[in-house]
Design an enzyme around this catalytic site. Structure first.
Site, PDB file in Angstrom:
ATOM      1  N   HIS A  44       0.846  -1.200   0.000  1.00 21.30           N
ATOM      2  CA  HIS A  44       0.000   0.000   0.000  1.00 21.30           C
ATOM      3  C   HIS A  44       0.879   1.247   0.000  1.00 21.30           C
ATOM      4  O   HIS A  44       1.821   1.327   0.795  1.00 21.30           O
ATOM      5  CB  HIS A  44      -0.920  -0.004   1.225  1.00 21.30           C
ATOM      6  CG  HIS A  44      -1.853   1.155   1.255  1.00 21.30           C
ATOM      7  ND1 HIS A  44      -2.815   1.363   0.282  1.00 21.30           N
ATOM      8  CD2 HIS A  44      -1.971   2.196   2.112  1.00 21.30           C
ATOM      9  CE1 HIS A  44      -3.472   2.476   0.549  1.00 21.30           C
ATOM     10  NE2 HIS A  44      -2.981   2.998   1.648  1.00 21.30           N
ATOM     11  N   ASP A  92      -6.418  -1.916   3.964  1.00 23.90           N
ATOM     12  CA  ASP A  92      -5.057  -1.421   4.174  1.00 23.90           C
ATOM     13  C   ASP A  92      -4.678  -1.403   5.653  1.00 23.90           C
ATOM     14  O   ASP A  92      -4.008  -0.489   6.141  1.00 23.90           O
ATOM     15  CB  ASP A  92      -4.865  -0.033   3.531  1.00 23.90           C
ATOM     16  CG  ASP A  92      -5.133  -0.101   2.029  1.00 23.90           C
ATOM     17  OD1 ASP A  92      -4.728  -1.090   1.402  1.00 23.90           O
ATOM     18  OD2 ASP A  92      -5.760   0.815   1.485  1.00 23.90           O
TER      19      ASP A  92
END
Length: 199
Positions: free
Chosen positions: A114, A155
């Site tokens: 991410h 995430d």
């Protein structure tokens, strides 16, 4: 024995390319056993084919058209990936949030990259969000992280590795994006090697 990687992509596949290059250069003790894309024209499929990695296309649209759920899509995706018996499933620019129908088939073996630091800017627009936060004077830098995906939170999950990426006053969004991608390529390969070695 090299670790078996299944790599899920949705687009250009530059992080996939970093994995393929690291394997070829023997910097990563792994093999890419399958590359799966949810988009037919994802350039990453071409990268995989050039490297001799098997590719599969698993589109969501037929499920939507038939009124079938994301859980059904994810369960079928898990079955497809399981055919290749991967040690790790790597989300390298995979633009779907995976449900437990997929994640529970690979507990603590799904790895996500991410383009933000832990707890900052979740979601698909992390680089733009960081750029705008910098312009508002809220942050001085951003970064990238590699983490495990144990559940459906976006995430979030146990962090394997992070790298800070500076933001400069002269940056355009494109310049920042390029710098983040360069950091991603290095961090992903290093994090995967750490996982494979069991660090």
């Amino acid at each position: 024995m090299p670790a078996r990687l299944a790599v899920l992509i949705s687009g250009n596949g530059s992080n996939l390319q970093a994995i393929l290059d690291a394997i070829r250069l023997r910097m990563l003790d792994a093999e890419t056993v399958v590359v799966v894309s949810n988009r037919k024209n994802a350039f990453g499929l071409e990268r995989a084919a050039r490297a001799g990695a098997p590719t599969r296309y698993h589109p969501l649209k037929p499920y939507r058209d038939a009124g079938r759920s994301r859980e059904e899509y994810d369960a079928d995706l898990a079955e497809l990936v399981k055919e290749y018996a991967p040690d790790w499933v790597v989300l390298a620019g995979w633009m779907h949030i995976l449900s437990n129908a997929f994640l529970q088939q690979f507990p603590y073996r799904v790895v996500n990259l991410h383009p933000a630091l832990p707890g900052q800017f979740p979601g698909a627009h992390a680089i733009q969000d960081a750029f705008e936060a910098f312009q508002r004077g809220e942050i001085k830098q951003t970064g990238v992280m590699v983490h495990l995906v144990p559940d459906e939170q976006v995430d979030r999950g146990p962090v394997i590795a992070t790298a800070e990426v500076p933001i400069y006053k002269s940056d355009t969004l494109e310049m920042l994006t390029n710098r983040i991608h360069q950091a991603e390529h290095r961090l992903l390969v290093n994090a995967l090697q750490r996982l494979i070695e069991g660090d």
